[in-house]
Design a protein around this motif. Structure first.
Motif, mmCIF file in Angstrom:
data_model
loop_
_atom_site.group_PDB
_atom_site.id
_atom_site.type_symbol
_atom_site.label_atom_id
_atom_site.label_comp_id
_atom_site.label_asym_id
_atom_site.label_seq_id
_atom_site.Cartn_x
_atom_site.Cartn_y
_atom_site.Cartn_z
ATOM 1 N N UNK A 273 33.310 -13.401 25.614
ATOM 2 C CA UNK A 273 32.892 -14.562 26.785
ATOM 3 C C UNK A 273 31.801 -15.711 25.801
ATOM 4 N N UNK A 274 30.764 -16.043 26.770
ATOM 5 C CA UNK A 274 29.945 -17.032 25.853
ATOM 6 C C UNK A 274 28.680 -16.494 25.372
ATOM 7 N N UNK A 275 28.741 -14.972 25.157
ATOM 8 C CA UNK A 275 27.560 -14.457 24.708
ATOM 9 C C UNK A 275 27.755 -13.648 23.396
ATOM 10 N N UNK A 276 26.873 -13.695 22.404
ATOM 11 C CA UNK A 276 26.888 -13.262 21.118
ATOM 12 C C UNK A 276 25.778 -12.425 20.906
ATOM 13 N N UNK A 277 25.755 -11.237 20.344
ATOM 14 C CA UNK A 277 24.582 -10.270 20.116
ATOM 15 C C UNK A 277 24.576 -9.925 18.559
ATOM 16 N N UNK A 278 23.696 -10.897 17.915
ATOM 17 C CA UNK A 278 23.506 -10.739 16.358
ATOM 18 C C UNK A 278 22.839 -9.651 16.327
ATOM 19 N N UNK A 279 23.002 -8.739 15.338
ATOM 20 C CA UNK A 279 22.271 -7.352 15.178
ATOM 21 C C UNK A 279 21.017 -7.485 14.473
ATOM 22 N N UNK A 280 20.362 -6.442 14.449
ATOM 23 C CA UNK A 280 18.868 -6.363 13.634
ATOM 24 C C UNK A 280 19.625 -6.365 12.059
ATOM 25 N N UNK A 281 18.296 -6.445 11.174
ATOM 26 C CA UNK A 281 18.887 -6.713 9.918
ATOM 27 C C UNK A 281 19.190 -5.496 9.365
ATOM 28 N N UNK A 282 20.428 -5.388 8.740
ATOM 29 C CA UNK A 282 20.810 -4.388 8.084
ATOM 30 C C UNK A 282 20.475 -3.990 6.831
ATOM 31 N N UNK A 283 20.507 -5.273 5.925
ATOM 32 C CA UNK A 283 19.956 -5.281 4.610
ATOM 33 C C UNK A 283 21.114 -5.491 3.705
ATOM 34 N N UNK A 284 20.858 -5.094 2.221
ATOM 35 C CA UNK A 284 21.734 -5.596 1.406
ATOM 36 C C UNK A 284 23.079 -4.317 1.235
ATOM 37 N N UNK A 285 24.132 -4.771 1.249
ATOM 38 C CA UNK A 285 25.245 -3.551 1.533
ATOM 39 C C UNK A 285 25.763 -3.389 0.174
ATOM 40 N N UNK A 286 24.634 -2.836 -0.728
ATOM 41 C CA UNK A 286 25.031 -2.415 -1.988
ATOM 42 C C UNK A 286 25.229 -0.987 -2.196
ATOM 43 N N UNK A 287 24.793 -0.175 -1.327
ATOM 44 C CA UNK A 287 24.873 1.406 -1.382
ATOM 45 C C UNK A 287 25.564 1.974 -0.077
ATOM 46 N N UNK A 288 25.573 3.299 -0.242
ATOM 47 C CA UNK A 288 26.259 4.122 0.849
ATOM 48 C C UNK A 288 25.389 3.940 2.028
ATOM 49 N N UNK A 289 24.164 4.049 1.822
ATOM 50 C CA UNK A 289 23.021 4.335 3.111
ATOM 51 C C UNK A 289 23.289 2.956 3.960
ATOM 52 N N UNK A 290 23.253 1.731 3.288
ATOM 53 C CA UNK A 290 23.177 0.691 4.035
ATOM 54 C C UNK A 290 24.473 0.237 4.564
ATOM 55 N N UNK A 291 25.654 0.699 3.916
ATOM 56 C CA UNK A 291 26.970 0.433 4.727
ATOM 57 C C UNK A 291 27.145 1.613 5.884
ATOM 58 N N UNK A 292 26.407 2.896 5.714
ATOM 59 C CA UNK A 292 26.480 3.699 6.846
ATOM 60 C C UNK A 292 25.757 3.101 8.104
ATOM 61 N N UNK A 293 24.459 2.388 7.803
ATOM 62 C CA UNK A 293 23.771 1.822 8.759
ATOM 63 C C UNK A 293 24.594 0.699 9.319
ATOM 64 N N UNK A 294 25.413 -0.008 8.465
ATOM 65 C CA UNK A 294 26.401 -1.116 9.226
ATOM 66 C C UNK A 294 27.443 -0.359 10.205
ATOM 67 N N UNK A 295 27.822 0.587 9.667
ATOM 68 C CA UNK A 295 28.957 1.183 10.676
ATOM 69 C C UNK A 295 28.494 1.849 11.748
ATOM 70 N N UNK A 296 27.234 2.576 11.639
ATOM 71 C CA UNK A 296 26.519 3.043 12.679
ATOM 72 C C UNK A 296 26.085 1.892 13.730
ATOM 73 N N UNK A 297 25.558 0.789 13.174
ATOM 74 C CA UNK A 297 25.080 -0.249 13.986
ATOM 75 C C UNK A 297 26.007 -0.912 14.884
#
Ligand code: ZN
Ligand code: ZN
Ligand code: FE
Length: 763
Positions: free
Chosen positions: A426-450
């Motif tokens: 609809x007319x609402x968007x929810x920008x997420x928290x800061x995930x970080x630099x997607x250069x490693x497995x851990x941040x990619x995982x944070x993205x997926x979980x987030x």
């Protein structure tokens, strides 16, 4: 008034939309009804709050007006719609339990700094929560960082393991209590506890009675502590001890970034930095971001806190625990993210112990789990408006309105660096928290979980996934890997422009200068110094920085001298003295790469131009993080000196190229003439700002536009932003700058969904 005849009574049903659940709204309505002699009821439902109110017409009118005007601090009333209904005649007002136990769409609110009422209890020896580090109420406390699912109710938070004691339960159930339905409600008897641990994980002997006082003693003695907070771990030490700060810096490895500081209150902040009214308001706001403000010359902090930086990053305590630490120590504390450089901050206890035990002498921990890693937000003030450099704790998960509503559920996966994603319907968007630099497995995982978490929290089931054109971004691969969705790509700089337009409720058309480090262009080259014309649905490239080779690709980002080499080679200028430290064969190799183009794509990146000039001036030849050369080049600028360097335009058909070579030549002349670097930096900033404003004005006149946009990571540079803003305003253009999201790639995902929504509406 109760003696009036029944026919003069009036009854209304009012629908209250907005953030009105989990913020003490129903008790507020109850108290309001009580005060005004209103009968009826209030309840939570799927859409928000529903109220029926009966009483004399004047009282009912006052009641309705105050539903929005006097709403409790954390509530955000978007609309109150009242309609007349039949008078019932029943006395009394009640809070009706919701059939479904709490609405599914009950908005989860951001974490909010401890309120004044709670602080008074914290400091009151007679209160049962005296010095209790986890006290909170409906007006303050943890929210987003403890939520695991919906409805927002204690069992679906990380407080689920703590059963309320009788006293807490009574508060929780009393509609007139400040803690009515405060999900994280707790006290020393029933709630989370702190512990001070050795780095081995053993409890510190003798610290059991008051671990916080023991921790404060450690800090005063020069120790480095890992401190578990709201959204993750911090590393803390006293900020006035050069020895402690230097030890922390060396143990964190290769870390050049300034450390943030925690100070007890505004008065303590004023001893370290100059604060204007806007900065002070931000510092003390419920979001409690880190505020970058001008350091006072007499600030009593170690030199290695922020070497060479004119600003210090300060925050005030935002949990009772932080309040106690700040007041018990009575000195400013370094409060920097708990990680090794470049890693995401630790928030899981085992992981924190593993990653931080070589850095911290001891651990100050507690037993309330953190549901979502959430970094501190960072903000600086530019021309009296906040400019968010990182939007996370305290701001997330507040929604933003989309100027063009999404006809389908959307997910924008963002970019690669400073990643944040965004869900929308609809007319609402929810920008997420800061995930970080997607250069490693851990941040990619944070993205997926987030993403999974946000889809649940806001009941968004993405039908369309929007991603960046860059084929190698991990966010792109995530998007391509999602089954059963349609895909839309949005060019990086278009997303920057669209995000800035959309957060201001605009759809365009506008002319924008989008300056950043890296973004994949339609032609497959690296863009980053772009003049765009268009709106949410589409843009055209009306100009750019003159392209140059990026010698060695990514390596040029870590080695700013390579960009200097590329420009100087292009201009056929011999190596100036700043490069004495670069061995001639290396220089020659990079020069060859930039001539032949081997592994060296073309780029119009403005970030890289800053790198080049910073290196030419000898400010920084090698960087430990992207943009460091530019940050330090801005930091040295002498703001008083502002005779701008020339920059030329090259018109080619409908596009304009900004040619910085005359500027670089002027820089070299000044260096040869012994002009100090602070003057050179100021002249460079002024020249670039003037040229940017000039080109935007030329394009705006040509295309009959009144609206301009400035965004992209390069505009985190306050000096450049202020000078460009001033010039554009003087030329009569209305200028939009990101305020609620960052100008860096943190805004990309919101821009992606804004573009997708606009395209769907046009389709
Ligand atoms: Zn409170
Ligand atoms: Zn209790
Ligand atoms: Fe960007």
């Amino acid at each position: 008034m109760s003696t009036r005849p029944e026919e003069t009574l009036r009854r209304i049903r009012a629908r209250v939309d907005g953030t009105v659940q989990g913020v003490g709204y129903r008790p507020f309505v109850y108290r309001l009804a009580d005060e005004l002699g209103i009968a009826g009821w209030v309840l939570n439902d799927e859409r928000g709050v529903l109220v029926e109110a009966e009483g004399p017409p004047d009282a009912v009118a006052a009641f309705v007006a105050r539903l929005s005007a006097d709403a409790p601090p954390l509530a955000e009333v978007r609309a109150v719609q009242a309609e007349a209904v039949d008078v019932v005649g029943a006395p009394g007002f009640e809070i009706v339990a919701s059939a479904h136990g709490g609405a599914a769409t009950a908005p989860v609110t951001p974490d909010s700094a401890t309120c004044a009422d709670c602080l008074a209890e914290l400091a009151d020896p007679a209160d049962r929560r005296y010095r209790y580090p986890f006290l909170n109420c409906t007006n303050c406390g943890p929210r987003f960082t403890i939520v695991q699912g919906i409805p927002y109710d204690r069992p679906l938070t990380t407080m689920s393991g703590f059963a309320m004691c009788e006293a807490c339960r009574a508060e929780y159930e009393d509609p007139l209590d400040r803690r009515f339905h405060a999900q994280p409600n707790a006290c020393p008897v029933c709630g989370p506890q702190v512990q001070l641990l050795e780095r081995t994980g053993e409890p510190v002997e003798g610290a059991g009675d008051d671990p916080l006082r023991a921790a404060a003693q450690d800090l005063l003695g020069g120790a480095i502590l890992a401190v578990k907070g709201l959204g993750g771990y911090h590393l803390a030490c006293r900020a006035d001890s050069e020895q402690a700060v230097a030890a922390l810096r060396s143990r964190k490895h290769r870390e050049d970034r300034p450390f943030a500081l925690l100070v007890a209150d505004v008065a303590a902040a004023r001893r370290l930095v100059e604060l204007d009214a806007v900065e002070e308001a931000l510092l003390a706001s419920r979001a409690r971001p880190i505020v970058l403000a001008r350091r006072r010359p007499d600030a009593d902090v170690a030199a290695s806190i922020a070497p060479g930086a004119p600003d210090l990053g300060l925050m005030l305590p935002y949990t009772p625990m932080h309040h106690l630490l700040a007041t018990d120590t009575g000195v400013p504390l370094v409060f920097t993210s708990g990680n090794l450089s470049d890693e995401p901050i630790a928030f899981d206890d085992d992981d924190a112990r593993q990653r931080l035990h070589r850095i911290a002498d001891r651990f100050l921990v507690h037993d309330r789990p953190i549901a979502t890693r959430t970094d501190d937000s960072v903000v600086r003030v530019v021309r009296e408006r906040p400019l968010l450099l990182r939007r996370s704790r305290g701001y997330v998960p507040t929604s933003l309105d989309l100027p063009i509503a999404a006809t389908q559920h959307l997910l924008g996966v963002g970019a690669e660096q400073k990643n944040a994603f965004c869900v929308a319907k609809g007319d609402r968007a929810w920008p997420s928290h800061h995930i970080g630099d997607l250069k490693n497995y851990e941040t990619l995982q944070s993205l997926e979980k987030g993403i999974e978490h946000f889809e649940t929290l806001f009941e968004v089931t993405p039908e369309i996934v929007v991603y960046d054109l860059h084929p190698d971004y991990l966010s792109t691969r995530y998007a391509l890997g999602r089954d059963g969705v349609k895909l839309i790509t949005v060019q990086h700089h278009h997303a920057h422009l669209a995000a800035t337009l959309a957060e201001h409720g605009e759809t365009g058309p506008a002319v924008g200068a989008i300056f950043d480090g890296t973004g994949y262009g339609h032609d497959g080259t690296v863009w980053g110094g772009e003049i765009l014309v268009g709106g949410l649905d589409k843009v055209a490239r009306s100009g750019r920085l003159r392209p140059i080779r990026l010698p060695g690709g990514e390596r040029a980002i870590a080695e700013p001298w390579r960009m200097a080499c590329a420009w100087l080679t292009d201009m056929q200028v011999a190596l100036p003295p700043a490069f004495d430290d670069i061995p001639q064969p290396r220089w020659n190799m990079v020069a060859r790469m930039s001539l032949q183009g081997t592994g060296s794509p073309f780029t119009s990146s403005m970030g890289r131009l800053f790198d080049a000039v910073s290196a030419i001036c000898g400010v920084r030849l090698e960087a430990t993080y992207e943009g460091q050369a530019a940050v330090e080049f801005e930091a040295v600028a002498d703001r008083a000196a502002a005779d701008p360097y020339p920059l030329e335009f090259e018109h080619r058909g409908q596009t304009v190229a900004l040619d910085p070579r005359p500027m670089i030549r002027a820089v070299l002349d000044d260096i040869a003439a012994g002009v100090p670097v602070p003057t050179i930096s100021a002249r460079f900033h002024a020249g670039l700002a003037r040229a940017t404003a000039d080109v935007l004005v030329i394009v705006a006149e040509r295309d009959d536009l009144q609206l301009a946009v400035l965004s992209g990571g390069v505009f985190q540079n306050r000096l450049l932003l202020e000078l460009t803003l001033d010039a554009l305003r003087a030329a009569g253009l209305r200028v939009l700058v990101p305020e609620r999201l960052s100008p860096n790639d943190g805004q990309i995902a919101f821009g992606q969904v804004a573009v997708a929504a606009a395209r769907l509406a046009n389709a």
